[in-house]
Design an enzyme around this catalytic site. Structure first.
Site, PDB file in Angstrom:
ATOM      1  CB  CYS A   1     -27.734 -24.510  -1.930  1.00  0.00           C
ATOM      2  SG  CYS A   1     -27.610 -23.025  -3.264  1.00  0.00           S
ATOM      3  CG  ASP A   2     -30.329 -26.841  -0.646  1.00  0.00           C
ATOM      4  OD1 ASP A   2     -28.933 -26.478  -0.077  1.00  0.00           O
ATOM      5  OD2 ASP A   2     -31.309 -26.490  -0.499  1.00  0.00           O
TER       6      ASP A   2
ATOM      7  CB  CYS B   1     -30.302 -23.803  -4.951  1.00  0.00           C
ATOM      8  SG  CYS B   1     -28.508 -23.611  -5.654  1.00  0.00           S
TER       9      CYS B   1
END
Length: 317
Positions: free
Chosen positions: A135-136, A132
């Protein structure tokens, strides 16, 4: 017999459980072999509102579960073999032969990221391996990273990651991409994206400090090499976890559950879907939690005029 059963314990399922429990609907929440969903494989979550210093993924999910339990949600671990939705109450068949009945169902089983299945990959999830970018990506500011994949999602992830990374190398096992022309063009026009096509990933190379490289095979020459990197993003798609439904719930061409626009209602009255199992666009913890709230409210409204069981004599279910 339960008024409502929630299947899945990611952000969507647990939020639905919190709302249902606070409405005195005494939900049963069934968690599968991976309680907490994909967030349990995430180290630090920095974009969930209310946590200015961030929070560890497993801790966030544990807190959500405690909150649902506080209001009376019941939890059970088990694997659902099949669900019968042709008539209400709905019947769930669990592994081991047990059956459960419910007036309503909330499906929040999520979608599982596809992995390459190579050595070192799963061992380093959260230590340099991610599925992701949204997300990261922030954690890889100024670093060199690799994106593996050849579809639209890989092109999108690679472009997004150039906001943070010093360089993004896109690795694909074929010499042609599956991505649409417009997505390919955007990626090729990005000067921070480097291309390594016709290379098959073989192994994620890592030390105790995290990922250091990706071993690949050049499919033209047969030679193996290690591409140095500080992060590896696998972007080869997701698989919605809907196999146990046996095709009874309408899905789109990718297998995601269809819901009526603006609701969480499926084609089966009394069955609702929330979270990543019906969302292949956003796939964020906060959007999943929001749809879990919607599912609980939709479920509560449905039950107001569609009870099939007389609960007046039921003291505890």
């Amino acid at each position: 017999m339960y008024k409502s059963i929630v299947i899945g314990t990611g952000p969507a399922g647990l939020t639905a459980a919190i709302y249902l429990a606070r409405a005195n609907l005494n939900p049963l929440v069934i968690e599968g072999p991976e309680p907490g969903g994909q967030l349990t494989t995430t180290t630090e979550v920095e974009n969930f509102p209310g946590f200015p210093e961030g929070i560890m993924g497993p801790e966030l999910m544990a807190n959500m579960r405690k909150q649902a339990e506080r209001f009376g949600a019941e939890f059970r671990t088990g694997w659902i073999n099949s669900v019968e939705t042709s008539k209400r109450p709905f019947t769930l068949s669990l592994e081991g032969g047990e059956t459960l009945q419910a007036e309503t169902l909330i499906i929040s089983t999520g979608a599982s990221a596809r992995y390459l299945g190579i050595p070192g990959e799963r061992d380093n999830v959260g230590r340099g391996v991610s599925t992701c970018a949204t997300c990261d990506g922030f954690f890889f500011r100024g670093k060199k990273i690799i994106v593996v994949g050849g579809g639209d999602s890989a092109m999108e992830e690679a472009n997004f990651l150039t906001r943070f990374a010093s360089e993004v190398e896109l690795v694909h096992r074929r010499d042609e991409l599956r991505a649409s022309k417009i997505m390919q063009d955007r990626a090729r026009e990005n000067p921070k994206i480097k291309w390594s096509l016709n290379r098959t990933p073989l192994e994620v190379v890592a030390t105790g400090m995290g990922v250091t490289g990706l071993k690949v095979r050049n499919n033209e020459t047969g030679e193996e090499e290690v591409i140095e990197t500080q992060g590896l993003f696998v972007a080869i798609g997701h698989t919605p976890n809907t196999k146990f439904l046996g095709g009874q719930i309408d899905t789109d061409e990718l297998g995601y559950i269809k819901v009526k626009p603006g609701t969480t209602e499926t084609n089966i009255p009394g069955v609702f879907a929330c979270g990543d199992v019906q969302d292949h666009k956003y796939r964020q913890a906060i959007t999943a939690a929001g749809s879990g709230c919607m599912a609980a409210l939709d479920c509560e409204k449905f039950l107001e005029g569609n009870m099939v069981h007389d609960w007046s004599e039921t003291l505890n279910v």
